[in-house]
Enzyme design. Sequence first.
Site, PDB file in Angstrom:
ATOM      1  N   HIS A 149       0.509  -1.162   0.101  1.00 32.13           N
ATOM      2  CA  HIS A 149      -0.012   0.400  -0.118  1.00 32.13           C
ATOM      3  C   HIS A 149       0.742   1.578   0.458  1.00 32.13           C
ATOM      4  CE1 HIS A 149      -3.567  -2.074   0.216  1.00 32.13           C
ATOM      5  NE2 HIS A 149      -3.475  -2.903   0.801  1.00 32.13           N
ATOM      6  N   THR A 150       1.867   0.681  -0.591  1.00 33.04           N
ATOM      7  CA  THR A 150       2.849   2.293  -0.629  1.00 33.04           C
ATOM      8  C   THR A 150       2.534   2.484  -2.404  1.00 33.04           C
ATOM      9  OG1 THR A 150       4.512   0.881  -0.945  1.00 33.04           O
ATOM     10  CG2 THR A 150       4.227   1.974   0.860  1.00 33.04           C
ATOM     11  N   GLY A 194      -4.914 -12.703  -4.670  1.00 33.50           N
ATOM     12  CA  GLY A 194      -3.822 -11.428  -4.390  1.00 33.50           C
ATOM     13  C   GLY A 194      -2.206 -11.886  -5.078  1.00 33.50           C
ATOM     14  N   GLU A 229      -7.400  -1.239 -15.123  1.00 31.01           N
ATOM     15  CA  GLU A 229      -8.231  -1.284 -13.811  1.00 31.01           C
ATOM     16  C   GLU A 229      -8.811  -0.280 -12.845  1.00 31.01           C
ATOM     17  OE1 GLU A 229      -7.476  -3.857 -10.440  1.00 31.01           O
ATOM     18  OE2 GLU A 229      -5.571  -4.777 -12.725  1.00 31.01           O
ATOM     19  N   ASP A 254       1.703  -4.188  -9.584  1.00 32.47           N
ATOM     20  CA  ASP A 254       1.526  -4.929  -9.679  1.00 32.47           C
ATOM     21  C   ASP A 254       1.798  -5.534 -11.739  1.00 32.47           C
ATOM     22  OD1 ASP A 254       0.536  -5.804  -7.800  1.00 32.47           O
ATOM     23  OD2 ASP A 254      -1.550  -5.974  -8.258  1.00 32.47           O
ATOM     24  N   TYR A 287     -10.363  -0.780  -0.467  1.00 36.49           N
ATOM     25  CA  TYR A 287      -8.629  -0.750  -0.830  1.00 36.49           C
ATOM     26  C   TYR A 287      -9.366   0.500  -1.373  1.00 36.49           C
ATOM     27  CZ  TYR A 287      -4.804  -0.889  -4.687  1.00 36.49           C
ATOM     28  OH  TYR A 287      -3.192  -0.260  -4.916  1.00 36.49           O
TER      29      TYR A 287
HETATM   30  C1  GLA Z   1      -2.618  -4.473  -5.117  1.00 35.44           C
HETATM   31  C2  GLA Z   1      -2.882  -3.342  -6.148  1.00 35.44           C
HETATM   32  C3  GLA Z   1      -1.486  -2.670  -5.946  1.00 35.44           C
HETATM   33  C4  GLA Z   1      -0.988  -2.505  -4.992  1.00 35.44           C
HETATM   34  C5  GLA Z   1      -0.766  -3.653  -3.269  1.00 35.44           C
HETATM   35  C6  GLA Z   1      -0.594  -3.013  -2.355  1.00 35.44           C
HETATM   36  O1  GLA Z   1      -2.301  -5.808  -6.047  1.00 35.44           O
HETATM   37  O2  GLA Z   1      -2.916  -3.687  -7.165  1.00 35.44           O
HETATM   38  O3  GLA Z   1      -1.736  -1.291  -6.865  1.00 35.44           O
HETATM   39  O4  GLA Z   1      -1.293  -1.266  -4.029  1.00 35.44           O
HETATM   40  O5  GLA Z   1      -2.339  -4.234  -3.838  1.00 35.44           O
HETATM   41  O6  GLA Z   1      -0.021  -2.752  -1.661  1.00 35.44           O
END
Ligand code: GLA
Length: 386
Positions: free
Chosen positions: A34-35, A123, A159, A171, A221
């Site tokens: 979450h950075t 995930g 997304e 990702d 989120y």
């Molecule tokens: C998901 C999002 C990423 C990131 C993570 C948390 O995977 O797609 O962009 O924010 O959560 O780190």
Amino acid sequence: MIDIPALAAAFQNKYGNKPRLFRAPGRVNLIGEHTDYNEGFVLPMAIDQQTIAAISPRPDRMLQVWSMNLSETAELNLDALGPGRRGNWLDYIEGTAAALMASGASMTGANIAIQSDIALGGGLSSSAALEISLAKALLSISNSPMDNLSLTLAGQTAEHVHVGINSGIMDQFTSVHSSAGHAILLDCRSIKSRFIPLNLKGYRILVCNSRVKHSLASSEYNQRRRDCERGVKMLRSLLPEIRSLRDVSISDFSKYKSILPDFVLRCCRHVITENARTLKAADALETGDITEMGALMSASHQSLRDDYLVSCPELDLLVNSAESQPGVLGARMTGGGFGGCTVSMVKESAIENFKENVAHQYHVETGLIPDIFVVSASNGASEIPI
Ligand code: GLA
């Protein structure tokens, strides 16, 4: 493992011609959670699980798409792409095609088959792997080259616009840019990255899939992202030079945090300390201090659990259980949270016991059977020669 000749044969059987094949890997994030959408640092690696898009061109403007995992087919018209947000896999297909065209790519119609051995929605970035494998496939058969950064951003746009999650760039970046045997330290502000060799000295990276996905995941989120932005706005009244939480030092935060409402304070504290942990972890990996790396992973989990509030009982159980096994240096949830996977650093000789004990404990307490497996750092997306 995907049976590539079988996939090519199934494609030929269905569509009557030979496909080209494009693969894109999933990822596991070692630390830096979450950075990314706070312009901070992440340290992911691509894994040896992937999605393959098989493709051949069509003379018209239609995309015929077959999800082999879901045994579903669908048809989309490139000249009449909809707004997505159906809540299923087609949003990713439509979103990817729309984002590529919006960034200037010309597209031809195509027959497509998609197969993945990444746990879907688990995930490990099955969605980024779908976007990137498909994007590579569509661009290649359309003879429409695109640089890697634009490709990465097109996946992220899919997304945002068609799926409805305001995700960061980690990702898609990982799925495009990875290198076997390495993690990537990515600065999500400058989008500059550095490969860090995974010299784990007899330890391996294990993923435990909790096999749960809580329905809160996407709304929470987007909410966390808004809370971080709120924190930045409020802190800016005292620190006018900051642009994102990335710019706030731990000492400034301690000085000024009392102006923030409690839940915003916690979100900000997670992000600010997680950035520091991620940079330390990259150093630790580089200098071979994997004990430190493990300790940072565990501290990251505590912060995600207690401050950012994105863990869940199943993930906490997997992490606690992992940490109580012999030969484990650290464990944490990985990815967005509210279900999905954990990542642990486990001594090679302790892996079999780990799998047995963690699976047993998890099953006794939840009734679920987790999927536990070793992952290796893989290369980013590419065409598979056939
Ligand atoms: C998901 C999002 C990423 C990131 C993570 C948390 O995977 O797609 O962009 O924010 O959560 O780190």
